[in-house]
Design a protein around this motif. Structure first.
Motif, short mmCIF file in Angstrom:
data_model
loop_
_atom_site.label_atom_id
_atom_site.label_comp_id
_atom_site.label_asym_id
_atom_site.label_seq_id
_atom_site.Cartn_x
_atom_site.Cartn_y
_atom_site.Cartn_z
N TYR A 23 0.86 -1.22 -0.14
CA TYR A 23 0.19 -0.08 0.02
C TYR A 23 0.97 1.11 -0.13
N SER A 24 0.51 2.21 -1.09
CA SER A 24 1.44 3.22 -1.35
C SER A 24 1.28 4.38 0.01
N GLY A 360 9.87 9.26 1.73
CA GLY A 360 9.03 8.29 1.49
C GLY A 360 8.83 8.03 -0.02
N SER A 361 8.71 9.10 -0.72
CA SER A 361 8.66 9.03 -2.10
C SER A 361 9.70 8.23 -2.79
N ALA A 362 10.97 8.71 -2.36
CA ALA A 362 12.09 8.13 -2.65
C ALA A 362 12.17 6.58 -2.55
N LEU A 363 11.88 6.39 -1.22
CA LEU A 363 12.08 4.79 -0.64
C LEU A 363 10.98 3.99 -1.56
N GLY A 364 9.98 4.68 -1.75
CA GLY A 364 8.73 3.98 -2.37
C GLY A 364 9.07 3.51 -3.66
N GLY A 397 6.43 5.43 6.98
CA GLY A 397 5.03 5.94 7.14
C GLY A 397 4.22 5.98 8.20
N GLN A 398 4.51 5.45 9.46
CA GLN A 398 3.83 5.84 10.57
C GLN A 398 4.24 7.04 11.03
N ASN A 464 4.06 7.31 -6.78
CA ASN A 464 5.28 7.61 -5.92
C ASN A 464 5.60 9.08 -6.07
N LEU A 465 5.61 9.54 -7.41
CA LEU A 465 5.97 11.07 -7.78
C LEU A 465 4.76 11.90 -7.41
N SER A 466 3.62 11.35 -7.69
CA SER A 466 2.38 11.92 -7.13
C SER A 466 2.26 12.47 -5.69
N SER A 467 2.88 11.78 -4.95
CA SER A 467 2.87 12.06 -3.46
C SER A 467 3.60 13.47 -3.25
N LEU A 468 4.60 13.91 -4.24
CA LEU A 468 5.39 15.10 -3.78
C LEU A 468 4.52 16.45 -4.27
N LEU A 469 3.23 16.30 -5.21
CA LEU A 469 2.60 17.22 -5.45
C LEU A 469 2.05 18.24 -4.61
N PRO A 470 1.54 17.90 -3.25
CA PRO A 470 1.32 18.75 -2.24
C PRO A 470 2.13 19.60 -1.77
#
Length: 495
Positions: A23-24, A360-364, A397-398, A464-470
């Motif tokens: 789960y991402s 997190g994005s990098a490790l994902g 993640g936690q 994973n890249l989209s998690s950087l958008l915010p």
């Protein structure tokens, strides 16, 4: 702490126990705080929150374990231990009902719907006492409803529509119990420092992680040895713990007309005033802008369903191994809670969001190595790579999700903490549901199915890249300084 049915993404333990390899994003879970809520207006700062009539039985994560606090912690423990059914649900949808990854993700999103209307449950609990109680009775009812849903899954359900309905009911039972315990204690967090709010969150997620540890290892073994129906039957017993711990809740019965379900003019006038008050708080820039960030932060696409199909159908991971993997991630989640509680709860929220999102994005992206098989070229088996990847991502993640809960608790206006916090968490859960549906759409567009994974690596990269958008919107968050020992609210300055 967060999810609490994962299908396979867990909207309750809103996760949580969900394997970060699968789960991402972590599940969206809600605030645990610590005091009784006979009247939110009587809440005081720091030491005055202690119930002088209660007997302290020790402290955990710096929080006094009064009977009320134990009851709340046990509700979150049940959320964690309900992870026993996660793998059973995933295998049931995949193998028994023969659904593809996109359909599985849609059912997961559908099961999240009860978490989008949490303010309604708070309003029902506050306005309609059952048998004279606003909290105890609804905890009992929530436990019975959850037990019924899993009993039906164990016996009569044999279609995707029946499964979706029962999963929805199970999710509703956990969401309602979440609101009840939050309504008991959430006002405590507003008057506390970021450090104390972090301790309260740590107790919550620590309890959930412990529940996940208890159930994780056996979840896979039970599926492999006894089958999914038997696991559903055992799971049906767990929500009854929520009903039982209602006896620990200290609550005075409601006397007089408030006992009845009066729908007169007074009721509607009170409802109207509550809605007006809620809207008046939401439209304030120092509240609306952080809410917008929380929603967008949770709304990025997720690739969990497709990854689950890959590791089971392509790599041949067994239920027993996935149970062990789940145990590793549950322990890692507890480590993440301890990490946040020990080192990060005094760090400014903006800095935590920035650093953990980038890391997190990098490790994902390491999941791409597993999908393409590059890990084997480095001499690392799929199993050991998955364990290491899940361990690191769970810890991160936690610790990454805890600030979301702390932020939500600390922007609640005085006098309407419970309803407003439920609204905030519904918005966050709505973002998570949207992210799951966006992931399902991407899975379908890229042609990833239960036996075709050519574009799975591209799907993981996009998610994973989209998690950087915010991140450019971090300025929407309140500007706060490293915490002190004083119990003061942060200054709500959005810029």
């Amino acid at each position: 702490m967060a999810v609490t049915v994962a299908v396979p993404e867990d909207p309750v333990q809103q996760d949580n126990d969900a394997e970060p390899l699968l789960y991402s994003t972590n599940r969206n879970e809600d605030l645990l705080t610590t005091t009784s809520n006979e009247d939110s207006s009587s809440s005081d700062k720091s030491g005055s929150h202690k119930d002088k009539n209660s007997i302290s039985s020790g402290r955990w994560f710096g929080v006094e374990l009064t009977p009320d606090n134990i009851a709340v912690a046990m509700v979150y423990f049940v959320q964690g231990v309900l992870g026993l059914s996660d793998l059973a649900v995933s295998y049931y949808l995949k193998d028994d009902l023969h659904l593809d990854p996109a359909e599985t993700a849609v059912i997961s999103g559908f099961s999240s719907l009860p978490w989008l209307i949490k303010p309604l449950y708070g309003f029902i609990s506050d306005s309609f006492p059952l048998f004279g109680y606003r909290r105890r009775s609804y905890l009992v009812l929530s436990g019975l409803l959850g037990a019924l849903s899993w009993f039906l899954m164990a016996t009569f359900v044999d279609s995707k529509y029946g499964a979706a309905f029962c999963i929805l009911i199970g999710s509703l039972s956990v969401a309602f119990s979440d609101v009840v315990v939050d309504s008991m204690v959430v006002e405590r967090a507003r008057g506390e420092s970021q450090s104390m709010s972090g301790s309260l969150q740590s107790l919550c997620w620590g309890s959930s992680a412990c529940g996940g540890i208890v159930s994780s290892y056996f979840s896979g073994s039970l599926v492999e040895v006894y089958g999914v129906r038997s696991v559903f039957g055992v799971t049906a017993l767990l929500p009854l713990i929520t009903s039982a711990v209602s006896l620990l809740v200290k609550e005075e019965p409601v006397h007089g007309p408030a006992r009845g379900l009066s729908l007169g003019n007074g009721f509607f006038e009170s409802s109207k005033n509550s809605i007006i008050q809620l809207w008046g708080a939401v439209k304030q820039p120092n509240v609306f802008l952080p809410m917008l960030f929380i929603f967008l932060f949770q709304a990025t696409p997720q690739s969990g369903s497709a990854t689950f199909f890959f590791i089971t159908n392509k790599l041949g991971f067994t239920p027993e191994f996935l149970g062990r993997l789940k145990l590793v991630t549950s322990v890692a989640s507890l480590i993440g809670v301890a990490l946040y509680n020990g080192f990060l709860k005094k760090v400014p929220l903006r800095k935590i969001f920035l650093v953990t999102t980038i890391i997190g994005s990098a490790l994902g992206m390491t999941q791409v190595l597993l999908v393409t098989g590059l890990n084997r070229k480095f001499g690392i088996s799929d199993e050991w790579f998955s364990i290491g990847d899940s361990l690191i991502l769970s810890v991160l993640g936690q610790a990454f999700f805890m600030p979301v809960l702390v932020l939500a608790a600390r922007i609640c206006p005085l006098g309407m903490e419970a309803t407003f916090f439920a609204t905030l968490m519904s918005i966050a859960n709505g973002g998570g549901t949207l992210g799951g549906l966006l992931g399902a759409g991407l899975t379908h567009i890229l042609g990833v199915t239960k036996d075709k994974f050519d574009n799975l690596a591209l799907l993981i990269i996009i998610c994973n890249l989209s998690s950087l958008l915010p991140l450019p919107l971090l300025g929407l968050l309140p500007r706060d300084e490293p915490d002190s020992d004083e119990n003061t609210d942060i200054e709500m300055t959005p810029y």
